[in-house]
Design a protein around this motif. Structure first.
Motif: not given
Lengths: 317, 320
Positions: B72-76
């Protein structure tokens, strides 16, 4: 013993003071050994004896704990056990008398071997890298020397769990997770800081004149390091190696977080040995005893260097 | 001559040539090259396995990344993680538990360790043998120590439980060291003191042995009482050593994980949930990677800052 310069030669305590001090220290030492002695004894009890109430001090010794530690067993009906050919070995007979047969080896042997491989591998690497760096720090003008040394030390302040996630992610990418190489590299990194600090202290104590004399005789710097300094530092190197080995041997947090089977060492395995109806305490105690043997031997060997090793060489004796 | 027969010969020549040319090159190494050559492997390894993950942790602490849903990845998310860590009453609770544990265990270790060192310094017969015996517990694996103390703390059948019952006359079935809410934190303090008192003792002993005789001689001449000698000579001279011991123990105890995980794994309830246990739970059970990274960074900064301040104080004492 009482050379005039020895500490406390003037204020030598009276024989009664000595006897009193000795008695208290011996009491403490014996009391603090009780848990260890108890666990070693428990390794020779049967599961029933190990949880008897009140705790049994006198008991019929049995090797069931050790057999249970090294094997997995399955419970069988008496008819099935009777149908088997007679047991040929004492451990087969022991297991069958409990209504079980040996199904195969347990994972303990493999975990113990993992501990040895990872321990010796990381020790060798850490001491190798450490001796080189320590020599350079001890003999040459390294830019930002104190900062670098402090940096090396500060890597030990990080709680293992705090860096475990990125290492876990990184290792998954590189295919290093749950491998010997991955754990060796990890423990080497943790140990190299100790190795540099300790070895720097040992090398500082070797007079520079030895190398200088060798270099006057036509040795290069590298040869002088190889043929003069290394042999002189051998005691220190040996002590450092044992400290690194003990660390890798004892480490638990990384092992339990980053390995799941293949490369897992003994410390995460020992606590989870389950027998029928709960923890198999004699087997746990047997595993603990086998795990402790090298530590006890090394502690006796290291006693003169202990202070140095546990304070990162910040204190000497 | 075709290439296929040439290749092995080149390889052959290379095998023979390499060691010699390396040797020749090593002979001519300047000191600066040796310095660089000798230090860089250790530094590179530390950068790869320590600093790189640390920077990664810092990055993750600003994201809502979940390690079990990596795709899902990383969101800042900026400082959100830090804010929620500092607002979380559970974190403050585990900080309190940790502080309680650090203060009590170190207090006991310092008192007992210093007393033992004073006694051993009397150099009674066999003192070095008994010193080695006393030092054994601190060389053991905290994980293994945690395991076998769990066994000693077993309700009813545990040796410790039984011994306490014998001495105090309390019914052994009426209390459990690691199962009862008021007792569990003390069980951990007790095991830590058992394991690490020898450590403080060893460092104190080194301090005591570093005191030159002449100072005691002078004190004798001045007819200072034993008590006065202790306060004006022994204690001040040993103090820097003692502070060093406290520093090392505090850093170690603050990040203590192994022993607590095996003895109580934070329970009963959350009475023994030290920060490392919380961190493990958030990171590897709830998989809140961003949140746990923020907590890890806060911890690291706390330990690092406290250690730095403490080292300054230590130097002030040393240079007095």
């Amino acid at each position: 013993m009482s050379a005039p310069t020895a500490a406390h030669s003037v204020v030598e305590p009276s024989p009664w003071t000595k006897r009193f001090a000795g008695a208290i220290v011996v009491c403490y030492a014996l009391l603090s050994m009780v848990p260890l002695v108890w666990i070693v004894l428990t390794g020779f009890k049967t599961p029933t004896d190990s949880i008897a109430y009140p705790p049994k001090v006198m008991f019929e010794p049995s090797l069931e704990g050790y057999v249970n530690l090294f094997t997995t067993r399955s419970r069988q009906t008496p008819e099935y056990i009777d149908s088997l050919p007679p047991a040929t070995s004492w451990y087969d007979r022991l297991v069958r008398s409990q209504g079980m047969v040996i199904a195969g080896p347990s994972k303990f042997g493999q975990r113990y071997v993992n501990s040895l491989i990872i321990g010796f591998g990381s020790t060798f690497l850490a001491v190798f890298l450490g001796v080189l760096a320590a020599y350079a720090f001890s003999r040459f003008r390294v830019p930002l020397r104190d900062d670098l040394l402090f940096f090396i030390l500060s890597t030990r302040m990080m709680p293992p769990i705090a860096v475990a996630i990125p290492i876990y992610l990184m290792y998954r990418q590189l295919g290093l997770s749950d491998t010997w190489l991955g754990m060796i590299l990890l423990y080497t990194a943790v140990n190299v800081s100790l190795a540099v600090w300790l070895l720097k202290g040992f090398i500082d104590e070797i007079p520079r004149e030895y190398e200088e004399a060798a270099m006057v005789d036509g040795y290069t710097r590298f040869q002088a390091f190889w043929k003069v300094v290394l042999p002189q530092a051998s005691t220190g190197i040996a002590a450092t190696a044992i400290f690194c080995l003990i660390f890798a041997w004892n480490e638990y947090a990384f092992a339990v977080l980053l390995t799941s089977g293949e490369a897992q060492t003994a410390p995460p395995f020992i606590p989870i040995i389950i027998g029928e109806g709960g923890q198999d305490w004699p087997a746990v105690a047997a595993g603990t005893s086998l795990f402790l043997i090298p530590i006890v031997v090394f502690t006796v060997m290291l006693r003169r260097h202990l202070l140095r090793g546990i304070t990162f060489g910040a204190l000497r004796r | 001559m075709n290439a296929s027969s040439e290749a092995p010969r080149i390889a052959q020549r290379a095998v023979h040539a390499t060691p010699d040319s390396i040797r020749r090159r090593l002979r001519g190494l300047s000191d600066r090259t040796i310095t660089w050559l000798f230090i860089s492997p250790a530094i590179l390894l530390l950068l790869a396995v320590n600093i790189f993950p640390l920077i990664w942790t810092i990055y993750l602490s600003f994201t809502n990344f979940k390690a079990n849903r990596a795709s899902r990845g990383a969101e800042w998310v900026g400082l959100d993680n830090y804010r929620s860590v500092l607002d979380d009453p559970d974190i403050w609770h585990s900080m309190q538990v940790t502080a309680h544990f650090v203060i009590w265990s170190i207090g006991i270790e310092v008192l007992l360790g210093f007393a033992l060192a004073l006694l051993i310094d009397k150099r009674f017969r066999g003192h070095s043998l008994w010193t080695t015996v006393i030092l054994l517990p601190m060389m053991l694996s905290p994980a293994v120590v945690g395991t076998f103390w769990t066994f000693l703390f077993q309700p009813q059948s545990g040796l410790f439980n039984h011994a306490v019952a014998l001495v105090s006359g309390v019914d052994p079935s009426s209390f459990q060291m690691i199962g009862d809410v008021p007792l569990a934190p003390w069980a951990i303090v007790l095991v830590d003191a058992w394991m690490w008192t020898p450590y403080v003792m060893l460092i104190c002993l080194a301090g005591l042995r570093s005191i030159p005789d002449s100072i005691y001689e002078a004190a004798e001449v001045d007819r200072a009482s034993t008590w006065r000698q202790f306060w004006t000579v022994t204690l001040p001279m040993v103090l820097p050593f003692l502070m060093l011991a406290v520093l090392f123990r505090a850093i170690e105890n603050f990040k203590m994980f192994d022993m607590v995980n095996l003895l109580t794994s934070g329970g009963p309830g959350s009475t023994t949930e030290v920060v490392s246990i919380t961190l493990k739970r958030e990171a590897f059970e709830k998989w809140r990677t961003g949140y746990s990274s923020a907590l890890a960074i806060i911890l690291f900064v706390t330990v690092f800052g406290a250690a730095n301040i403490y080292v300054k104080a230590l130097n002030a004492v040393k240079n007095r």
